[in-house]
Design an enzyme around this catalytic site. Structure first.
Site, PDB file in Angstrom:
ATOM      1  N   GLY A   1      22.757 -41.784  28.348  1.00 51.27           N
ATOM      2  CA  GLY A   1      23.797 -42.198  27.425  1.00 51.27           C
ATOM      3  C   GLY A   1      24.523 -40.978  26.887  1.00 51.27           C
ATOM      4  O   GLY A   1      24.620 -39.943  27.552  1.00 51.27           O
TER       5      GLY A   1
ATOM      6  N   SER B   1      14.845 -39.139  20.853  1.00 51.02           N
ATOM      7  CA  SER B   1      15.585 -40.353  20.508  1.00 51.02           C
ATOM      8  C   SER B   1      14.780 -41.272  19.597  1.00 51.02           C
ATOM      9  O   SER B   1      15.085 -41.413  18.410  1.00 51.02           O
ATOM     10  CB  SER B   1      16.013 -41.104  21.772  1.00 51.02           C
ATOM     11  OG  SER B   1      14.886 -41.389  22.594  1.00 51.02           O
ATOM     12  N   ARG B   2      13.739 -41.899  20.129  1.00 46.80           N
ATOM     13  CA  ARG B   2      12.917 -42.817  19.365  1.00 46.80           C
ATOM     14  C   ARG B   2      11.457 -42.666  19.764  1.00 46.80           C
ATOM     15  O   ARG B   2      11.136 -42.482  20.943  1.00 46.80           O
ATOM     16  CB  ARG B   2      13.345 -44.271  19.615  1.00 46.80           C
ATOM     17  CG  ARG B   2      14.612 -44.690  18.896  1.00 46.80           C
ATOM     18  CD  ARG B   2      14.424 -44.749  17.387  1.00 46.80           C
ATOM     19  NE  ARG B   2      15.588 -45.268  16.687  1.00 46.80           N
ATOM     20  CZ  ARG B   2      16.589 -44.536  16.250  1.00 46.80           C
ATOM     21  NH1 ARG B   2      16.593 -43.212  16.457  1.00 46.80           N
ATOM     22  NH2 ARG B   2      17.614 -45.084  15.607  1.00 46.80           N
TER      23      ARG B   2
ATOM     24  N   GLU C   1       6.547 -42.750  11.763  1.00 44.43           N
ATOM     25  CA  GLU C   1       7.334 -41.805  10.972  1.00 44.43           C
ATOM     26  C   GLU C   1       7.339 -42.215   9.503  1.00 44.43           C
ATOM     27  O   GLU C   1       7.507 -43.401   9.200  1.00 44.43           O
ATOM     28  CB  GLU C   1       8.776 -41.739  11.494  1.00 44.43           C
ATOM     29  CG  GLU C   1       8.859 -41.161  12.890  1.00 44.43           C
ATOM     30  CD  GLU C   1      10.286 -40.946  13.380  1.00 44.43           C
ATOM     31  OE1 GLU C   1      11.242 -41.315  12.641  1.00 44.43           O
ATOM     32  OE2 GLU C   1      10.468 -40.420  14.479  1.00 44.43           O
TER      33      GLU C   1
ATOM     34  N   HIS D   1      12.081 -35.615  13.052  1.00 46.88           N
ATOM     35  CA  HIS D   1      13.210 -36.485  13.405  1.00 46.88           C
ATOM     36  C   HIS D   1      14.477 -35.995  12.699  1.00 46.88           C
ATOM     37  O   HIS D   1      15.175 -36.741  12.009  1.00 46.88           O
ATOM     38  CB  HIS D   1      12.939 -37.942  13.048  1.00 46.88           C
ATOM     39  CG  HIS D   1      13.648 -38.893  13.970  1.00 46.88           C
ATOM     40  ND1 HIS D   1      13.174 -40.135  14.298  1.00 46.88           N
ATOM     41  CD2 HIS D   1      14.821 -38.763  14.664  1.00 46.88           C
ATOM     42  CE1 HIS D   1      13.996 -40.741  15.129  1.00 46.88           C
ATOM     43  NE2 HIS D   1      15.004 -39.924  15.373  1.00 46.88           N
TER      44      HIS D   1
END
Length: 301
Positions: free
Chosen positions: A135, A213-214, A243, A262
């Site tokens: 992406g 990203s995640r 998190e 993050h």
């Protein structure tokens, strides 16, 4: 009426040009029956109480928190701020890759101890970077990696325009050939747990795993085991399964892991690009044009 939640307010009055904007921190006193759009997050239980609501814009690039069962069942168009953090996330990926490749923690330890310690370290030229998710941030990372003379391969779920900077390959080829694997994909039903014991065992023992990203795309237990046993060489983790990362997490103490909180896209540029996306979508909504960054609710992004 268009409701603007929280800090997403810059220049919106000018764009709205006479349309009623209600700036709020909560929905306590909002007449939901009059709301046509929400810029920001709306509690899931309020969706059914806003019969005129047609559009919700998420301030986040990842919409995990927005895709409630109520949102999935509704006809409301959901858009996101995807792409706003692509540049700093790609930069953060390169930072983690370089730190792992050159064992920067070793230099930092020596500096803290005032020791002059020289050693033979790696270089990125000629190594293969595998990108899981092509992406916005994945494609920007490919451009940056090419300037370091790396070979870049990648996988993506959706068909997209070919990029001169990255060769699209199978997931198995990504695992087999990558010296670094960087996860830039969103967390969805398809990607959650995609990297488990089998996948880490298939990677090179000299390879590194990076996630920006995640969390949850890698199985944390499998990743910890791969790091402890030497199945892979190390990891750079900005996104985590839990998190904030708990103080008792084993990831903090592993010598072959770099942890960041993050924080990779926390930059003024990310805020600026997010505001630009909001303004453009507000303009489009008011003029009846197709919105940008429309979320595919079924796919999760």
């Amino acid at each position: 009426m268009i409701v603007v939640v929280g800090k997403h307010r810059a220049d919106l009055v000018e764009v709205a040009a006479g349309t009623e904007l209600r700036f709020v921190d909560s929905f306590d006193d909002v007449p939901l029956e009059s709301v046509e759009a929400v810029i920001g997050r709306i509690p899931a239980d309020l969706l059914a109480k806003a019969p005129k609501l047609r559009w919700v814009h998420s301030p986040a690039a990842g919409v995990d928190a927005d895709l409630s069962p109520e949102m999935l069942a509704s006809d409301v168009v959901l858009t996101s701020s995807v792409g706003n953090g692509a540049i700093p996330l790609a930069e953060h990926s390169m930072l983690l890759i370089l730190m792992l490749n050159r064992d920067v923690p070793r230099w930092m330890k020596a500096q803290a101890e005032r020791r002059w310690e020289r050693f033979t370290h790696g270089e990125l030229a000629g190594l293969t970077l595998g990108i899981y998710g092509l992406g916005h941030s994945g494609l920007d990372l490919a451009v940056k990696a090419k300037t370091f003379h790396m070979r870049v391969i990648g996988v993506r779920r959706r068909a997209g325009e070919p990029s001169p900077y990255v060769e699209q390959v199978s997931f198995e080829q990504l695992l087999d050939e990558s010296d670094f694997i960087v996860v830039t994909a969103p967390r969805t039903e398809d990607t959650a747990g995609r990297f488990g014991a089998v996948e880490f065992a298939r990677m090179k023992e000299s390879a590194y795993f990076v996630c920006i990203s995640r969390g949850g795309i890698a199985d944390d237990d499998a990743l910890l085991d791969a790091l402890r046993t030497g199945q892979i060489a190390g990891a750079g983790l900005d996104a985590h399964g839990i998190e904030p990362l708990p103080p008792e997490s084993a990831f903090w103490d592993l010598p072959n892991v770099i942890v960041t909180p993050h924080n990779g896209a926390t930059s003024p540029g990310t805020v600026r690009r997010g505001e630009e996306i909001v303004r453009e979508n507000l303009r489009r909504f008011l003029s009846g044009q197709e919105l940008v960054n429309v979320v595919d609710k079924a796919a999760g992004y």
